[in-house]
Scaffold this motif. Structure first.
Motif, PDB file in Angstrom:
ATOM      1  N   GLY A  39     -49.943  27.479  -2.332  1.00  0.00           N
ATOM      2  CA  GLY A  39     -49.201  28.348  -3.244  1.00  0.00           C
ATOM      3  C   GLY A  39     -47.938  27.718  -3.796  1.00  0.00           C
ATOM      4  O   GLY A  39     -47.446  26.710  -3.301  1.00  0.00           O
ATOM      5  N   THR A  40     -47.423  28.350  -4.832  1.00  0.00           N
ATOM      6  CA  THR A  40     -46.146  27.942  -5.409  1.00  0.00           C
ATOM      7  C   THR A  40     -45.020  28.659  -4.668  1.00  0.00           C
ATOM      8  O   THR A  40     -45.253  29.565  -3.872  1.00  0.00           O
ATOM      9  CB  THR A  40     -46.101  28.307  -6.901  1.00  0.00           C
ATOM     10  OG1 THR A  40     -46.208  29.731  -7.007  1.00  0.00           O
ATOM     11  CG2 THR A  40     -47.219  27.639  -7.669  1.00  0.00           C
ATOM     12  N   ASN A  41     -43.776  28.266  -4.944  1.00  0.00           N
ATOM     13  CA  ASN A  41     -42.633  28.906  -4.292  1.00  0.00           C
ATOM     14  C   ASN A  41     -42.548  30.389  -4.635  1.00  0.00           C
ATOM     15  O   ASN A  41     -42.228  31.212  -3.787  1.00  0.00           O
ATOM     16  CB  ASN A  41     -41.330  28.203  -4.676  1.00  0.00           C
ATOM     17  CG  ASN A  41     -41.200  26.871  -3.980  1.00  0.00           C
ATOM     18  OD1 ASN A  41     -41.816  26.638  -2.945  1.00  0.00           O
ATOM     19  ND2 ASN A  41     -40.402  25.984  -4.562  1.00  0.00           N
ATOM     20  N   PHE A  42     -42.825  30.722  -5.905  1.00  0.00           N
ATOM     21  CA  PHE A  42     -42.790  32.123  -6.314  1.00  0.00           C
ATOM     22  C   PHE A  42     -43.833  32.935  -5.559  1.00  0.00           C
ATOM     23  O   PHE A  42     -43.559  34.038  -5.083  1.00  0.00           O
ATOM     24  CB  PHE A  42     -43.018  32.236  -7.827  1.00  0.00           C
ATOM     25  CG  PHE A  42     -43.104  33.652  -8.293  1.00  0.00           C
ATOM     26  CD1 PHE A  42     -41.960  34.443  -8.365  1.00  0.00           C
ATOM     27  CD2 PHE A  42     -44.317  34.209  -8.641  1.00  0.00           C
ATOM     28  CE1 PHE A  42     -42.042  35.761  -8.784  1.00  0.00           C
ATOM     29  CE2 PHE A  42     -44.405  35.522  -9.068  1.00  0.00           C
ATOM     30  CZ  PHE A  42     -43.259  36.305  -9.138  1.00  0.00           C
ATOM     31  N   LEU A  43     -45.031  32.404  -5.431  1.00  0.00           N
ATOM     32  CA  LEU A  43     -46.100  33.086  -4.700  1.00  0.00           C
ATOM     33  C   LEU A  43     -45.718  33.256  -3.233  1.00  0.00           C
ATOM     34  O   LEU A  43     -45.942  34.309  -2.650  1.00  0.00           O
ATOM     35  CB  LEU A  43     -47.403  32.299  -4.825  1.00  0.00           C
ATOM     36  CG  LEU A  43     -48.606  32.850  -4.059  1.00  0.00           C
ATOM     37  CD1 LEU A  43     -48.986  34.223  -4.596  1.00  0.00           C
ATOM     38  CD2 LEU A  43     -49.765  31.894  -4.142  1.00  0.00           C
ATOM     39  N   MET A  44     -45.122  32.230  -2.644  1.00  0.00           N
ATOM     40  CA  MET A  44     -44.723  32.294  -1.241  1.00  0.00           C
ATOM     41  C   MET A  44     -43.708  33.405  -1.000  1.00  0.00           C
ATOM     42  O   MET A  44     -43.818  34.169  -0.051  1.00  0.00           O
ATOM     43  CB  MET A  44     -44.135  30.952  -0.784  1.00  0.00           C
ATOM     44  CG  MET A  44     -45.168  29.878  -0.608  1.00  0.00           C
ATOM     45  SD  MET A  44     -46.397  30.342   0.595  1.00  0.00           S
ATOM     46  CE  MET A  44     -45.354  30.641   1.988  1.00  0.00           C
ATOM     47  N   GLU A  45     -42.705  33.493  -1.858  1.00  0.00           N
ATOM     48  CA  GLU A  45     -41.677  34.529  -1.698  1.00  0.00           C
ATOM     49  C   GLU A  45     -42.275  35.924  -1.864  1.00  0.00           C
ATOM     50  O   GLU A  45     -41.945  36.839  -1.128  1.00  0.00           O
ATOM     51  CB  GLU A  45     -40.545  34.316  -2.710  1.00  0.00           C
ATOM     52  CG  GLU A  45     -39.719  33.088  -2.441  1.00  0.00           C
ATOM     53  CD  GLU A  45     -39.055  33.136  -1.067  1.00  0.00           C
ATOM     54  OE1 GLU A  45     -38.552  34.193  -0.671  1.00  0.00           O
ATOM     55  OE2 GLU A  45     -39.053  32.095  -0.386  1.00  0.00           O
ATOM     56  N   SER A  46     -43.180  36.060  -2.817  1.00  0.00           N
ATOM     57  CA  SER A  46     -43.834  37.353  -3.055  1.00  0.00           C
ATOM     58  C   SER A  46     -44.674  37.768  -1.848  1.00  0.00           C
ATOM     59  O   SER A  46     -44.620  38.922  -1.414  1.00  0.00           O
ATOM     60  CB  SER A  46     -44.708  37.258  -4.299  1.00  0.00           C
ATOM     61  OG  SER A  46     -45.402  38.456  -4.506  1.00  0.00           O
TER      62      SER A  46
END
Length: 81
Positions: A39-46
């Motif tokens: 995943g990307t960083n945005f996906l990880m935070e979500s």
């Protein structure tokens, strides 16, 4: 409440606690080993925010059910009214 109802209630709540802990651990293991590498960083935070919300709602639900069971336990065989 009768003795067998109290015992059954304790067994059920113990089983529910173990099951919820296993679901919680499984969600975080999936996050660590399946989603994080791909995943990307945005996906990880979500996903982390969703898992945290899932954890809180799961434990609040369990505590409310436990409080209701304890209330029934203390009420015993008394009738309302």
């Amino acid at each position: 409440m009768k003795k067998w109802q109290k015992i059954l209630g304790c067994v059920v709540f113990s089983g529910m606690a173990i099951y919820e802990i296993l679901i919680w651990i499984n969600a975080y293991v999936d996050l660590k080993y399946i989603i994080e590498p791909n995943g990307t960083n945005f996906l990880m935070e979500s996903v982390k925010l969703r898992f945290d919300a899932f954890s809180i709602s799961m434990w609040v639900n369990y505590m409310l059910a436990l409080i209701l069971f304890i209330g029934l336990w203390k009420k015993g065989g008394k009738k309302c009214g």
